[in-house]
Scaffold this motif. Sequence first.
Motif, PDB file in Angstrom:
ATOM      1  N   VAL A  17       0.911  -1.182  -0.057  1.00 24.26           N
ATOM      2  CA  VAL A  17      -0.093   0.041   0.145  1.00 24.26           C
ATOM      3  C   VAL A  17       0.975   1.275  -0.045  1.00 24.26           C
ATOM      4  CG1 VAL A  17      -1.762   1.464   1.378  1.00 24.26           C
ATOM      5  CG2 VAL A  17      -1.804  -1.132   1.131  1.00 24.26           C
ATOM      6  N   LEU A  18       1.843   1.284   0.891  1.00 21.42           N
ATOM      7  CA  LEU A  18       2.773   2.165   0.860  1.00 21.42           C
ATOM      8  C   LEU A  18       3.536   2.787  -0.471  1.00 21.42           C
ATOM      9  CD1 LEU A  18       4.789   1.939   4.375  1.00 21.42           C
ATOM     10  CD2 LEU A  18       2.814   3.528   3.667  1.00 21.42           C
ATOM     11  N   VAL A  19       3.974   1.466  -1.213  1.00 21.51           N
ATOM     12  CA  VAL A  19       4.518   1.816  -2.523  1.00 21.51           C
ATOM     13  C   VAL A  19       3.450   2.302  -3.392  1.00 21.51           C
ATOM     14  CG1 VAL A  19       5.562   0.657  -4.559  1.00 21.51           C
ATOM     15  CG2 VAL A  19       6.492   0.032  -2.074  1.00 21.51           C
ATOM     16  N   CYS A  20       2.273   1.749  -3.461  1.00 21.19           N
ATOM     17  CA  CYS A  20       1.304   2.458  -4.150  1.00 21.19           C
ATOM     18  C   CYS A  20       0.871   4.090  -3.944  1.00 21.19           C
ATOM     19  CB  CYS A  20      -0.051   1.669  -4.208  1.00 21.19           C
ATOM     20  SG  CYS A  20       0.203  -0.166  -4.748  1.00 21.19           S
ATOM     21  N   LEU A  21       0.803   4.396  -2.723  1.00 20.04           N
ATOM     22  CA  LEU A  21       0.630   5.537  -2.194  1.00 20.04           C
ATOM     23  C   LEU A  21       1.955   6.435  -2.714  1.00 20.04           C
ATOM     24  CD1 LEU A  21      -1.237   4.990   1.063  1.00 20.04           C
ATOM     25  CD2 LEU A  21      -2.331   5.521  -1.168  1.00 20.04           C
ATOM     26  N   THR A  22       2.965   6.001  -2.623  1.00 20.77           N
ATOM     27  CA  THR A  22       4.138   6.801  -2.850  1.00 20.77           C
ATOM     28  C   THR A  22       4.304   7.310  -4.483  1.00 20.77           C
ATOM     29  OG1 THR A  22       5.296   5.907  -0.968  1.00 20.77           O
ATOM     30  CG2 THR A  22       6.663   6.935  -2.881  1.00 20.77           C
ATOM     31  N   LEU A  23       3.945   6.144  -5.012  1.00 19.31           N
ATOM     32  CA  LEU A  23       3.814   6.255  -6.381  1.00 19.31           C
ATOM     33  C   LEU A  23       2.757   7.398  -6.932  1.00 19.31           C
ATOM     34  CD1 LEU A  23       4.476   5.527  -9.461  1.00 19.31           C
ATOM     35  CD2 LEU A  23       3.020   3.521  -9.437  1.00 19.31           C
ATOM     36  N   ALA A  24       1.576   7.210  -6.480  1.00 21.73           N
ATOM     37  CA  ALA A  24       0.480   8.233  -6.567  1.00 21.73           C
ATOM     38  C   ALA A  24       0.983   9.432  -6.257  1.00 21.73           C
ATOM     39  CB  ALA A  24      -0.728   7.840  -6.025  1.00 21.73           C
ATOM     40  N   GLY A  25       1.687   9.807  -5.062  1.00 22.53           N
ATOM     41  CA  GLY A  25       1.930  10.825  -4.378  1.00 22.53           C
ATOM     42  C   GLY A  25       3.075  11.490  -5.538  1.00 22.53           C
ATOM     43  N   VAL A  26       4.017  10.807  -5.912  1.00 17.56           N
ATOM     44  CA  VAL A  26       5.088  11.320  -6.855  1.00 17.56           C
ATOM     45  C   VAL A  26       4.456  11.623  -8.042  1.00 17.56           C
ATOM     46  CG1 VAL A  26       7.097  10.633  -8.168  1.00 17.56           C
ATOM     47  CG2 VAL A  26       6.985   9.962  -5.888  1.00 17.56           C
ATOM     48  N   THR A  27       3.401  11.140  -8.726  1.00 19.71           N
ATOM     49  CA  THR A  27       2.738  11.420 -10.061  1.00 19.71           C
ATOM     50  C   THR A  27       1.961  12.545  -9.633  1.00 19.71           C
ATOM     51  OG1 THR A  27       2.625   8.931 -10.284  1.00 19.71           O
ATOM     52  CG2 THR A  27       0.887  10.484 -11.762  1.00 19.71           C
ATOM     53  N   ALA A  28       1.466  12.958  -8.342  1.00 18.63           N
ATOM     54  CA  ALA A  28       0.770  14.258  -8.243  1.00 18.63           C
ATOM     55  C   ALA A  28       1.439  15.354  -8.199  1.00 18.63           C
ATOM     56  CB  ALA A  28      -0.077  13.983  -6.769  1.00 18.63           C
ATOM     57  N   LEU A  29       2.855  15.210  -7.600  1.00 21.24           N
ATOM     58  CA  LEU A  29       3.702  16.309  -7.598  1.00 21.24           C
ATOM     59  C   LEU A  29       4.244  16.640  -8.876  1.00 21.24           C
ATOM     60  CD1 LEU A  29       5.897  15.445  -4.391  1.00 21.24           C
ATOM     61  CD2 LEU A  29       3.932  17.304  -4.590  1.00 21.24           C
ATOM     62  N   GLN A  30       4.477  15.528  -9.731  1.00 21.08           N
ATOM     63  CA  GLN A  30       4.910  15.889 -11.169  1.00 21.08           C
ATOM     64  C   GLN A  30       3.667  16.453 -11.943  1.00 21.08           C
ATOM     65  OE1 GLN A  30       5.748  11.959 -12.643  1.00 21.08           O
ATOM     66  NE2 GLN A  30       8.171  12.167 -11.690  1.00 21.08           N
ATOM     67  N   LEU A  31       2.574  16.155 -11.850  1.00 23.63           N
ATOM     68  CA  LEU A  31       1.514  16.714 -12.343  1.00 23.63           C
ATOM     69  C   LEU A  31       1.380  18.324 -12.007  1.00 23.63           C
ATOM     70  CD1 LEU A  31      -1.210  13.663 -12.495  1.00 23.63           C
ATOM     71  CD2 LEU A  31       0.080  14.927 -14.331  1.00 23.63           C
ATOM     72  N   PHE A  32       1.408  18.447 -10.572  1.00 25.94           N
ATOM     73  CA  PHE A  32       1.228  19.830  -9.823  1.00 25.94           C
ATOM     74  C   PHE A  32       2.316  20.778 -10.560  1.00 25.94           C
ATOM     75  CE2 PHE A  32       2.607  22.940  -6.795  1.00 25.94           C
ATOM     76  CZ  PHE A  32       1.606  23.872  -6.422  1.00 25.94           C
ATOM     77  N   GLU A  33       3.759  20.407 -10.692  1.00 23.93           N
ATOM     78  CA  GLU A  33       4.743  21.047 -11.234  1.00 23.93           C
ATOM     79  C   GLU A  33       4.573  21.485 -12.889  1.00 23.93           C
ATOM     80  OE1 GLU A  33       7.355  22.715  -9.967  1.00 23.93           O
ATOM     81  OE2 GLU A  33       6.593  22.044  -7.839  1.00 23.93           O
ATOM     82  N   LEU A  34       3.953  20.321 -13.431  1.00 27.42           N
ATOM     83  CA  LEU A  34       3.767  20.380 -15.043  1.00 27.42           C
ATOM     84  C   LEU A  34       2.586  21.550 -15.212  1.00 27.42           C
ATOM     85  CD1 LEU A  34       4.486  19.494 -17.863  1.00 27.42           C
ATOM     86  CD2 LEU A  34       2.773  17.624 -17.412  1.00 27.42           C
ATOM     87  N   SER A  35       1.590  21.507 -14.181  1.00 26.84           N
ATOM     88  CA  SER A  35       0.641  22.579 -14.556  1.00 26.84           C
ATOM     89  C   SER A  35       1.232  23.708 -14.366  1.00 26.84           C
ATOM     90  CB  SER A  35      -0.374  22.153 -13.533  1.00 26.84           C
ATOM     91  OG  SER A  35      -1.601  23.269 -13.642  1.00 26.84           O
ATOM     92  N   ILE A  36       1.981  23.926 -13.359  1.00 27.57           N
ATOM     93  CA  ILE A  36       2.467  25.449 -12.896  1.00 27.57           C
ATOM     94  C   ILE A  36       3.425  25.829 -14.133  1.00 27.57           C
ATOM     95  CG2 ILE A  36       4.134  26.660 -11.593  1.00 27.57           C
ATOM     96  CD1 ILE A  36       3.185  25.400  -9.027  1.00 27.57           C
ATOM     97  N   ASP A  37       4.258  24.897 -14.551  1.00 30.07           N
ATOM     98  CA  ASP A  37       4.953  25.312 -15.715  1.00 30.07           C
ATOM     99  C   ASP A  37       4.433  25.532 -17.051  1.00 30.07           C
ATOM    100  OD1 ASP A  37       7.305  24.778 -14.378  1.00 30.07           O
ATOM    101  OD2 ASP A  37       7.523  22.628 -14.920  1.00 30.07           O
ATOM    102  N   ASN A  38       3.279  24.829 -17.166  1.00 30.97           N
ATOM    103  CA  ASN A  38       2.255  25.236 -18.284  1.00 30.97           C
ATOM    104  C   ASN A  38       1.792  26.753 -18.377  1.00 30.97           C
ATOM    105  OD1 ASN A  38       1.043  24.522 -20.762  1.00 30.97           O
ATOM    106  ND2 ASN A  38      -1.055  24.112 -19.820  1.00 30.97           N
ATOM    107  N   THR A  39       1.422  26.728 -17.175  1.00 26.95           N
ATOM    108  CA  THR A  39       0.625  28.420 -17.019  1.00 26.95           C
ATOM    109  C   THR A  39       1.646  29.173 -17.224  1.00 26.95           C
ATOM    110  OG1 THR A  39      -0.912  27.249 -15.187  1.00 26.95           O
ATOM    111  CG2 THR A  39      -0.562  29.640 -15.225  1.00 26.95           C
ATOM    112  N   VAL A  40       2.959  29.010 -16.725  1.00 28.72           N
ATOM    113  CA  VAL A  40       4.075  30.143 -16.920  1.00 28.72           C
ATOM    114  C   VAL A  40       4.354  30.145 -18.182  1.00 28.72           C
ATOM    115  CG1 VAL A  40       6.422  30.646 -16.296  1.00 28.72           C
ATOM    116  CG2 VAL A  40       4.994  29.782 -14.538  1.00 28.72           C
ATOM    117  N   LYS A  41       4.375  29.029 -19.089  1.00 25.88           N
ATOM    118  CA  LYS A  41       4.853  29.216 -20.515  1.00 25.88           C
ATOM    119  C   LYS A  41       3.936  29.703 -21.205  1.00 25.88           C
ATOM    120  CE  LYS A  41       7.763  25.035 -20.634  1.00 25.88           C
ATOM    121  NZ  LYS A  41       7.714  23.676 -21.096  1.00 25.88           N
TER     122      LYS A  41
END
Length: 757
Positions: A17-41
Amino acid sequence: MLRPSYPLIATVSTLTVLVCLTLAGVTALQLFELSIDNTVKLSEHKLSRQLATTTDSNTAMGLLPQNLATYLEQEGVVYASLFSPAGEQLGFASAIDALEKPPLPLATLRNGDTPEATARHQHQLIDFQSPQGDSGYMARLLGGNDLTTVTLPASTAPHSDLPSAYLALGLAHQEIWEPLVPALLKVSIISLGTGLLSLVIMLYALNRHTKPLKRLSVIAHDAAEGVLDLDNLPADTNASTKQVAARLNTMLVDLEAYKARIKTDRSVLSKAVELKTAELSRRNRELSQAVEEASLAKERLRRMAYYDSLTALPNRHLFVEQLKLMLRLAHRYEHHLALLFFDLDNFKRINDSLGHNAGDALLREVGHRLSQAVRESDIINRCDRMQNPVEVSRLGGDEFTVVLNQIDSAKAVEDIARRLLRVLSAPMSIEGQELIVTPTIGIALGPQDADNVEGLLKAANTAMHTAKKAGKNGYLFYNRDMATANLERLQLETDLRRAIERDQLRLYFQPQVDLRTGSVIGLEALARWEHPKHGMVSPGQFIPLAEDIGITADIGNWAMQTACHYLAQIDNVNHGHAITVSVNLSAFEFSSKLHKRAQLALNTHGVAPSALVLELTESLLMDTGANTLDTLHHLRDLGVKLSIDDFGTGYSSLSYLSEFPLNELKIDRSFVNNIDAGENNATLVKTIVAMGNSMGLELVAEGVETQDQLVFLAENGVSVIQGYLFSKPLPFEEVNPLLATGYFQTQIDGLLSDSSR
């Protein structure tokens, strides 16, 4: 039997469960940063288009503030602000009604960044609420009031690296996270599903591999119970398992035959053993009872011999034995120990006031606190290198001891002493009365201070008595100078007890001069001790000694008798004016029979009562019992004058002092000496003079030593002066010529006339 490894299964499940949640958390952070980068561009692209609409830089800069609202349409942007390079706000647009200006200045947003770089700054916006109005738990989970402010350089001049303005965009984390939530939920569900499927496959494989072992465990368990049927073995059981089962069955058959033979022999033997056991048990009970009675009697005798019956602490006998052993071991192994000798301050007064039952209860409480504090002390526990490193004992009365064995340093002993002082000084309830009892501790170190019990105990006792003289409620380490000082003090005490009968006490007299007539109108009698070896001893040395040994009343009675003796001689000489003699009284002399002692002295020498002045301190008037007022009225009725000495140093109030039949008020030398020190001190003396005048008292200023002090006092209405300016204390033979009428008039006129020039 083999059981499923539930902790292992739980651990594997948790990790999955922890590995799955960690994978989901990493994915969420990447999507968050990608969204900010997209808005900036997108914002950079939009800014470039707006700047490119015209070639005129001024026109382009003028249009930028008008287009700020278009940036709010981009995902996550809650405010847009335009700054000049100097940090001046050129425009502002916000999707939040409560936000009317940028939350941070440009200098903070671009701290440390180069002018042409795009900068990011994460911060919080107080009282931030999403434009959609969601401020609940989910809003706080998605970022709450966290913002990321991006500053974009805007350059209207071609081929220029320096921007003409900066565009600041506030991106709300909550606004960015909200569209990402559905995608994140899908990722989380897929990850958890994949992990759970992997877990099920792993458990299935584990069960398949362990199933034969479980069946073998069942067979072994049945064999231990004496049951084994090889025909019921499963078909898939391997040959090794069948061989183990057969051997177990053969062993069981042999064991059963052996048990049958043993059973017969045991039956015969058990009857004989039962008879012997019964006999031995009876004798054993008798012997155990006798041993127990002897042990109890021995323990009772031992406790009576070695333990205090009141506090249950070791007594002097056991203390001496243990201290002897510790000193021998300390000498052999070159260790050090410390003896702490306790004595309770003012215990006799408590015992006499509340009774012996209360005194016994107090001693028991002290013993309990000492034992408890010793057991709980971390410092003492760190000294634990042998079986009994610390021993608390009661030597008798209110004297207790604590022995610290194998100490590392004097600092450790000091820490323990301070802890024990705090523990014993805490309030205690004794028979419904709350009492505060303070101890005084003397500390001796062995073997450097003494290498035997008697010497070490004497050294600690000496240190304790020295600490008591220094103020009680403290501790003091022994040093060899104390022994010498104690011997000298003991000799001085012995000499002082015989000073009166050996006619070694003397009365000196200091004149009190009336500035109006220049004559001496009074003398203060001051005791001196003319020691045959030490010469003249001042009152500051021998009066505290007299209080300690309880002869203050005898010295006070001698002083009153001697003062009346000299008063009789003064009365026989015609000086043309009345002269009084003042005698100081201590609290030890003040009693309900004081007026009878004064009358006896006056009658013995034939002196008028009005010539005798008794000086009382403020503290004596405040602290003496309820009979104080009656005793003072008896003295006043007798005709003796009463003076309050050292006025202003106590805590009495004017209304309280007005209840006493006083004749005279003496201004303390501490106030007189500080007249020149400041306006506050001068004002204080003026206040005391006003108080004395309002009470109708004669005023006497003592300790006058300078012309300025004399002039100040004279100008403020003080007419009677006592101090070294006129005369130091003198024997009667030397002070007698000064009693002539107007003796000091010439000196007074000179002092006062010099000051007026």
